[in-house]
Structure formats: C-alpha cells, structure tokens
Design a protein around this motif. Sequence first.
Motif, PDB file in Angstrom:
ATOM      1  N   VAL A 152       0.768  -1.377   0.036  1.00  0.00           N
ATOM      2  CA  VAL A 152      -0.029   0.068   0.005  1.00  0.00           C
ATOM      3  C   VAL A 152       0.877   1.198  -0.128  1.00  0.00           C
ATOM      4  CG1 VAL A 152      -2.043   1.178   1.389  1.00  0.00           C
ATOM      5  CG2 VAL A 152      -1.868  -1.177   1.065  1.00  0.00           C
ATOM      6  N   TYR A 153       1.810   1.208   0.850  1.00  0.00           N
ATOM      7  CA  TYR A 153       2.894   2.126   0.707  1.00  0.00           C
ATOM      8  C   TYR A 153       3.630   2.526  -0.594  1.00  0.00           C
ATOM      9  CZ  TYR A 153       2.630   2.568   5.901  1.00  0.00           C
ATOM     10  OH  TYR A 153       2.096   2.695   6.881  1.00  0.00           O
ATOM     11  N   VAL A 154       3.810   1.432  -1.203  1.00  0.00           N
ATOM     12  CA  VAL A 154       4.561   1.733  -2.538  1.00  0.00           C
ATOM     13  C   VAL A 154       3.635   2.113  -3.621  1.00  0.00           C
ATOM     14  CG1 VAL A 154       5.685   0.163  -4.539  1.00  0.00           C
ATOM     15  CG2 VAL A 154       6.084  -0.368  -2.114  1.00  0.00           C
ATOM     16  N   LEU A 155       2.619   1.613  -3.455  1.00  0.00           N
ATOM     17  CA  LEU A 155       1.469   2.116  -4.480  1.00  0.00           C
ATOM     18  C   LEU A 155       0.984   3.678  -4.135  1.00  0.00           C
ATOM     19  CD1 LEU A 155      -0.867   1.723  -6.723  1.00  0.00           C
ATOM     20  CD2 LEU A 155      -2.462   1.071  -4.596  1.00  0.00           C
ATOM     21  N   SER A 156       0.992   3.860  -2.911  1.00  0.00           N
ATOM     22  CA  SER A 156       0.880   5.655  -2.416  1.00  0.00           C
ATOM     23  C   SER A 156       1.781   6.560  -2.917  1.00  0.00           C
ATOM     24  CB  SER A 156       0.670   5.670  -1.070  1.00  0.00           C
ATOM     25  OG  SER A 156      -0.370   4.813  -0.400  1.00  0.00           O
ATOM     26  N   PHE A 157       3.188   5.842  -2.870  1.00  0.00           N
ATOM     27  CA  PHE A 157       4.203   6.713  -3.270  1.00  0.00           C
ATOM     28  C   PHE A 157       4.215   6.804  -4.872  1.00  0.00           C
ATOM     29  CE2 PHE A 157       8.982   6.681  -4.307  1.00  0.00           C
ATOM     30  CZ  PHE A 157       9.087   7.768  -4.098  1.00  0.00           C
ATOM     31  N   GLY A 158       3.758   5.773  -5.671  1.00  0.00           N
ATOM     32  CA  GLY A 158       3.423   5.607  -6.967  1.00  0.00           C
ATOM     33  C   GLY A 158       2.365   6.763  -7.450  1.00  0.00           C
ATOM     34  N   LEU A 159       1.221   6.932  -6.639  1.00  0.00           N
ATOM     35  CA  LEU A 159       0.116   7.696  -6.978  1.00  0.00           C
ATOM     36  C   LEU A 159       0.548   9.084  -7.010  1.00  0.00           C
ATOM     37  CD1 LEU A 159      -2.840   5.675  -5.230  1.00  0.00           C
ATOM     38  CD2 LEU A 159      -2.517   6.162  -7.806  1.00  0.00           C
ATOM     39  N   LEU A 160       1.409   9.645  -5.892  1.00  0.00           N
ATOM     40  CA  LEU A 160       1.825  10.973  -5.897  1.00  0.00           C
ATOM     41  C   LEU A 160       2.365  11.246  -7.358  1.00  0.00           C
ATOM     42  CD1 LEU A 160       2.864  13.330  -4.122  1.00  0.00           C
ATOM     43  CD2 LEU A 160       5.159  12.255  -4.443  1.00  0.00           C
ATOM     44  N   PHE A 161       3.040  10.465  -8.122  1.00  0.00           N
ATOM     45  CA  PHE A 161       3.633  10.765  -9.411  1.00  0.00           C
ATOM     46  C   PHE A 161       2.675  10.571 -10.446  1.00  0.00           C
ATOM     47  CE2 PHE A 161       7.497   9.419  -7.115  1.00  0.00           C
ATOM     48  CZ  PHE A 161       8.312  10.625  -7.218  1.00  0.00           C
ATOM     49  N   VAL A 162       1.687   9.893 -10.344  1.00  0.00           N
ATOM     50  CA  VAL A 162       0.640   9.649 -11.262  1.00  0.00           C
ATOM     51  C   VAL A 162      -0.308  10.776 -11.015  1.00  0.00           C
ATOM     52  CG1 VAL A 162      -1.395   8.451 -11.588  1.00  0.00           C
ATOM     53  CG2 VAL A 162       0.350   7.103 -11.184  1.00  0.00           C
ATOM     54  N   GLY A 163      -0.609  11.468  -9.962  1.00  0.00           N
ATOM     55  CA  GLY A 163      -1.035  12.866  -9.576  1.00  0.00           C
ATOM     56  C   GLY A 163      -0.548  14.084 -10.230  1.00  0.00           C
ATOM     57  N   THR A 164       0.894  13.905  -9.996  1.00  0.00           N
ATOM     58  CA  THR A 164       1.511  14.896 -10.543  1.00  0.00           C
ATOM     59  C   THR A 164       1.527  14.981 -12.246  1.00  0.00           C
ATOM     60  OG1 THR A 164       3.436  14.804  -8.673  1.00  0.00           O
ATOM     61  CG2 THR A 164       3.795  15.898 -10.772  1.00  0.00           C
ATOM     62  N   LEU A 165       1.728  13.927 -12.912  1.00  0.00           N
ATOM     63  CA  LEU A 165       1.350  13.757 -14.233  1.00  0.00           C
ATOM     64  C   LEU A 165       0.087  14.280 -14.795  1.00  0.00           C
ATOM     65  CD1 LEU A 165       2.219  12.930 -17.218  1.00  0.00           C
ATOM     66  CD2 LEU A 165       1.558  10.841 -16.696  1.00  0.00           C
ATOM     67  N   LEU A 166      -0.887  13.800 -13.918  1.00  0.00           N
ATOM     68  CA  LEU A 166      -2.343  14.242 -14.427  1.00  0.00           C
ATOM     69  C   LEU A 166      -2.392  15.859 -14.207  1.00  0.00           C
ATOM     70  CD1 LEU A 166      -4.550  11.498 -12.689  1.00  0.00           C
ATOM     71  CD2 LEU A 166      -4.181  11.774 -15.067  1.00  0.00           C
ATOM     72  N   LEU A 167      -1.709  16.281 -13.052  1.00  0.00           N
ATOM     73  CA  LEU A 167      -1.780  17.894 -12.862  1.00  0.00           C
ATOM     74  C   LEU A 167      -1.036  18.641 -13.996  1.00  0.00           C
ATOM     75  CD1 LEU A 167      -2.329  20.283 -11.197  1.00  0.00           C
ATOM     76  CD2 LEU A 167      -0.376  19.804  -9.919  1.00  0.00           C
ATOM     77  N   THR A 168      -0.142  18.134 -14.724  1.00  0.00           N
ATOM     78  CA  THR A 168       0.661  18.872 -15.677  1.00  0.00           C
ATOM     79  C   THR A 168      -0.354  18.639 -16.995  1.00  0.00           C
ATOM     80  OG1 THR A 168       1.606  16.706 -16.368  1.00  0.00           O
ATOM     81  CG2 THR A 168       3.069  18.076 -14.676  1.00  0.00           C
ATOM     82  N   LEU A 169      -0.929  17.681 -17.085  1.00  0.00           N
ATOM     83  CA  LEU A 169      -2.002  17.485 -18.334  1.00  0.00           C
ATOM     84  C   LEU A 169      -3.166  18.391 -18.070  1.00  0.00           C
ATOM     85  CD1 LEU A 169      -1.899  13.732 -18.775  1.00  0.00           C
ATOM     86  CD2 LEU A 169      -0.803  15.188 -19.990  1.00  0.00           C
ATOM     87  N   ALA A 170      -3.531  18.547 -16.741  1.00  0.00           N
ATOM     88  CA  ALA A 170      -4.660  19.468 -16.467  1.00  0.00           C
ATOM     89  C   ALA A 170      -4.319  21.017 -16.474  1.00  0.00           C
ATOM     90  CB  ALA A 170      -5.234  19.075 -15.127  1.00  0.00           C
ATOM     91  N   TYR A 171      -2.993  21.336 -16.402  1.00  0.00           N
ATOM     92  CA  TYR A 171      -2.650  22.657 -16.381  1.00  0.00           C
ATOM     93  C   TYR A 171      -2.931  23.403 -17.658  1.00  0.00           C
ATOM     94  CZ  TYR A 171       0.408  26.647 -15.723  1.00  0.00           C
ATOM     95  OH  TYR A 171       0.839  27.682 -15.465  1.00  0.00           O
ATOM     96  N   GLY A 172      -2.847  22.795 -18.769  1.00  0.00           N
ATOM     97  CA  GLY A 172      -3.056  23.610 -20.052  1.00  0.00           C
ATOM     98  C   GLY A 172      -4.198  22.785 -20.885  1.00  0.00           C
ATOM     99  N   ALA A 173      -5.094  22.192 -20.077  1.00  0.00           N
ATOM    100  CA  ALA A 173      -6.346  21.810 -20.500  1.00  0.00           C
ATOM    101  C   ALA A 173      -7.512  22.790 -20.359  1.00  0.00           C
ATOM    102  CB  ALA A 173      -6.945  20.381 -19.981  1.00  0.00           C
ATOM    103  N   ARG A 174      -8.724  22.576 -21.121  1.00  0.00           N
ATOM    104  CA  ARG A 174      -9.774  23.293 -20.949  1.00  0.00           C
ATOM    105  C   ARG A 174     -11.033  22.639 -20.941  1.00  0.00           C
ATOM    106  NH1 ARG A 174      -6.440  26.322 -19.853  1.00  0.00           N
ATOM    107  NH2 ARG A 174      -5.731  28.286 -20.704  1.00  0.00           N
ATOM    108  N   GLY A 175     -11.999  23.228 -20.298  1.00  0.00           N
ATOM    109  CA  GLY A 175     -13.367  22.588 -20.208  1.00  0.00           C
ATOM    110  C   GLY A 175     -13.634  21.149 -19.424  1.00  0.00           C
ATOM    111  N   VAL A 176     -14.493  20.134 -20.128  1.00  0.00           N
ATOM    112  CA  VAL A 176     -14.677  19.127 -19.574  1.00  0.00           C
ATOM    113  C   VAL A 176     -13.170  18.178 -19.187  1.00  0.00           C
ATOM    114  CG1 VAL A 176     -16.105  16.757 -19.743  1.00  0.00           C
ATOM    115  CG2 VAL A 176     -17.070  19.095 -20.414  1.00  0.00           C
ATOM    116  N   ARG A 177     -12.407  18.212 -20.358  1.00  0.00           N
ATOM    117  CA  ARG A 177     -11.324  17.321 -20.015  1.00  0.00           C
ATOM    118  C   ARG A 177     -10.527  17.839 -18.824  1.00  0.00           C
ATOM    119  NH1 ARG A 177      -5.660  17.688 -22.253  1.00  0.00           N
ATOM    120  NH2 ARG A 177      -4.934  15.756 -22.567  1.00  0.00           N
ATOM    121  N   CYS A 178     -10.308  19.141 -18.755  1.00  0.00           N
ATOM    122  CA  CYS A 178      -9.681  19.770 -17.420  1.00  0.00           C
ATOM    123  C   CYS A 178     -10.210  19.377 -16.145  1.00  0.00           C
ATOM    124  CB  CYS A 178      -9.711  21.282 -17.612  1.00  0.00           C
ATOM    125  SG  CYS A 178      -8.794  22.133 -16.128  1.00  0.00           S
ATOM    126  N   ALA A 179     -11.730  19.363 -16.145  1.00  0.00           N
ATOM    127  CA  ALA A 179     -12.352  18.863 -14.967  1.00  0.00           C
ATOM    128  C   ALA A 179     -12.161  17.633 -14.783  1.00  0.00           C
ATOM    129  CB  ALA A 179     -13.940  19.379 -15.215  1.00  0.00           C
TER     130      ALA A 179
END
Length: 549
Positions: free
Chosen positions: A125-152
């Motif tokens: 669970v700890y290994v997965l949690s550490f991985g999810l931190l970087f998954v969330g970071t990647l999603l944040l970088t994608l959301a930063y330049g997105a608009r509309g429903v995709r951004c939400a």
Amino acid sequence: MRRATAVLLALLLAAHAPMLLNDGLFMDDWLVLKAGPGFVIDIDFLLHGAGHPVFYSYDAIANWTGAPIAVMVSLALAGIVFGATSLALAATRLDLLDRAEAVGFALMVWTYPGYQLWAGKANAVYVLSFGLLFVGTLLLTLAYGARGVRCALLRLACALAFLLGFALNSTIVLYAFVVLGLFVAIWLRGEPTHGFVRRTWLAGWRCAGRYPDLVMLPLIYWGALNIWFKRSGVYAQYYNAHFPRPGELLNGWETFFLAGYNDVALHAIEAADAVPKLFIAAALLVGIALFLLRADMKATAPRYASLLPFALAVVVFLVLSLPYLIAGISPSSTNFYESRHLLMFGLPLALTLLAIKRGAERWIGPSAAIVLVFGSGAVLSIGLLWTDYAFMQARTLKQQALAHHLAHQPQPAATVFALDDGFVDYPSRHTTFGFAEVTGTLRLVWGNQPFLGFALRAERPTVLREVQTARTGPNSAFAHLDPSGPQATISMQPGPAAAPNLALARKYYTCRLLARCDVSQLLDQLAQVSIKVGPIAGILPLEATKPIR
C-alpha cells in the motif's frame, strides 16, 4: 518517448521480477492479511486504533478476494510501473529532463535498495501510495493546459490520486513540493513588468484561487483523520510527536544518511564481491538499455543545470526525514523491516546522480556521463536489489519450512511458544522472526487459537508482560494473543538442504519454474524442527513480572 518508456518498464520488470515469486508474509503482514482460507483476522484496529482508513480499505478488499497476497503484489507492481512511468513522462513534458535522464532518474527512484521491503505485502500500500503521488503529478501537468470537461476530469482524477496517495502520510511532504512547482509555473507566466513582490503575491493568489482543491486537500485529509480516525492506545504512543532539538535533528539526519546511503553503498560493494554474477547480469541488462537509449542522450545547456538538482537533493532529503524525526522514528539498515521508512529516499539519490551527470557531461560528453553515472548507479542498485530479494525469498522459505514441519507433528499441550532459531548462527544473512510471524505460523498450522509465539533470541525476559500490556490496550491488534497459557520451546535448526540465501533462492526458483524438484521436499530438508513442552528457559513467567505492591 515510447521507446524510452518501454526501456524503463523492461528494466523495472526485470529488477522486480523476484517479487512475483515471493508468496510469503513478513512481520505485520500477518496481522492484516488472511494467510489461509480458515485464517481469522480482525483489522478494525486499522480504523479505530492506527488511524489508517485507506490502508484498511485496501486490506479489506484484498482479503475479500480470497487471494490477498496476489492482490498486494499487484498493487506493489502497479505502484512501481505507473509511478515510474508518470515520473518520467511528467519530467520530460515539463522539459526538466531529457529522455535518457528521465529513464535513469526514474529507475534509480524505483529500484532504490535502501528500502528492503519491496516484497512486503501489507507495505505494498505504501509503494502504491508513493506511485500515486507521481500519477497525480502527471495528471496535474496535463490539466494545467487543458480546458473544459477534459480539464475537470483530469483535476478530479488528480485529486483522487493524491488523496489515495496520502495513505503513506509522509507523501504529503512531497505533495508540498508539487504544489510549490505549480506556484512556480504560475509565477513564471506572470507579467514581467510587475515587481517581484506583486508578482509573487499574484501568483500565490491565482494558485489558491484556481486550485483550491489542491490547497485544501491535505487539510481535509488530516482533518478527517483527526475527527473520525484518531489514533489511540499503543498507536498514539508510538508516534511521539515533538519538535526535535537542534542536536536531535542533526543526529536524526545523520542516522537517515547512514542508513539510506552510506550503508547501502557498503552493502552493494560487499554484495558485488560476494556474488559478482548478479552484478554482471545487472550490467548486461543496463548495458542493453543504454544501447537502446543512445539516440536520446543529449547535452544539458544551462550552466546551473547541475547546481539546482544537487541543492534540491539536499532540501528533499532534509524535508523527507523531518516527519519521521518529529515522530521520533528512525530507520535501520540491519533489520529489513526497519528500512520501511526509507521508501522515498531514492529521490534525493536520483537528484544527486543527476547533478553529477550534468556536471560530468561538460568534460566527457552526455553519452559517457550518463553511462558512467546513471549506468553504474543502476548496476549497483539492481544488483543489490536482487540480493535483497534473494534474502527475502530465503527468509520466506525458512518460515514455510517451519510451518511444513509443525503441520506434520501433533499439536503439543501448549499455547505459548518460543522459537529457538538456529539459522541465526548460520553463515548467511538472517533476521529473527517477529512474534506476529511466529504466532501467525502457529495459527495457520494448528487453527485459530490464542497462540503466542516469539523468537527466543529477539525478545527480552519480560516479553510475556509486554504482550499482556499490548493486548489489553484499546483497539489493540494483539487481542487474540494469550501469554498466560502452558509453554513450549520449538527448536528449528538448519537441515541438509540449508544453503546461503542466494543459493537457496536459486534452488527454489528452479523448483518453482523448471519443476526439477519438489518444493515440499525442499522445505522438509531445509530445517530440522522439534518441540519440547515445559517452561521456556530465560523467560519470566507472567505472574512473576507483575510489580510488587
């Protein structure tokens, strides 16, 4: 980037392949996972005592499936694969690393051998949690330049990934760096004509105004924990939260440095000398990867490119250590279980290697620099990682050998057992079994009775009183133990099939994969087990340990 990602995934799967064959439980795994169909456990203490609702959810689902070990191994591999891929993709998308650097960087983070518990099941669970931190970071970088429903949708997925990642509480420290990076990105897009103070204030205001969910997320999480899942009993006592004095801080940071890096380097050198074949195999694997990445090895232009990663490595190391030092917790490289506090410390190591690589490339070129720095680092890391996996597999086999022999013997008239583990004296690395492991093995073999088992050499003479105190505390995980029953001593000595860890693990892999031998026969010959009923030598009876009034 597809080729670089494929190379990274191939390296990670090869490095962590032994995890797939290790079906053993370690330490506290026995308290939260069902070791067999009739094995009874109660994990409510995770909610009402330890304050781990996310941890509880994963364990409950894993037990519900009937195959908790397979589920937890899958979670660990998912954390490694998705965490490393997301880290590499986010770094290249933000133009922080080139492709070859991203592969080397992510590989060092996710094969870091200072964390020896990669094969642990509950800690998946700890290994997965550490991985999810970087998954969330990647999603944040994608959301930063997105608009509309995709951004939400990206923002929602991003918040969910971060929230689940908080199951490892110390990831919140790295989460703060992610939010700081978001602030820097907004600051860089600000109007240059504004003064520094106004530009900084506007960037902070826009960061909080546009991303209130990210700012409030850790506050909501910690608030929920302290309101509905507050720690109690022994768990509240375990976290001795206080602000360390300067001397205590320095000593704590020294402990983390020695356990996380100094001891790792020494162990890698010793292992390379003892079992060079593993490191030769790692060198061939890394050499093939470097050959495939040769077209992606490019020079880093800015002169300050090597200074920033090194400064960041120092800051990240100090900050990552701080939550543990505040809680009064320190790691150890001698006991694999006490290395669990080092999971994220591959990140400062990767930043340091990045700094060295960028400094060296001005003298020897980018290709030679990445081969010399990241290549040699990856060889040592993967080689030592395989050595640790061999140790963990050998440890699993010794415990399974104990269960195998006990299952073929009549149950003695006792409920309190001390294990005299002769493998402690065997000339190969071994760590004594914890009382959760010995107790769990007894319950797995002889049924769900109030057994108490412990390794004789690992516990103090007052162990029975300590267990009695622990089991009677509120929301205790040890309520099923009874230290007051009749006693016996189990002797487990190395048998004719005993061998050093690597040789023993290799023989097991041969049995399991090539079917050239029988695993049960290997377990039968691995150890010699006998039981002697009667008072345990050197252990004070429960009544004698009570204070005199």
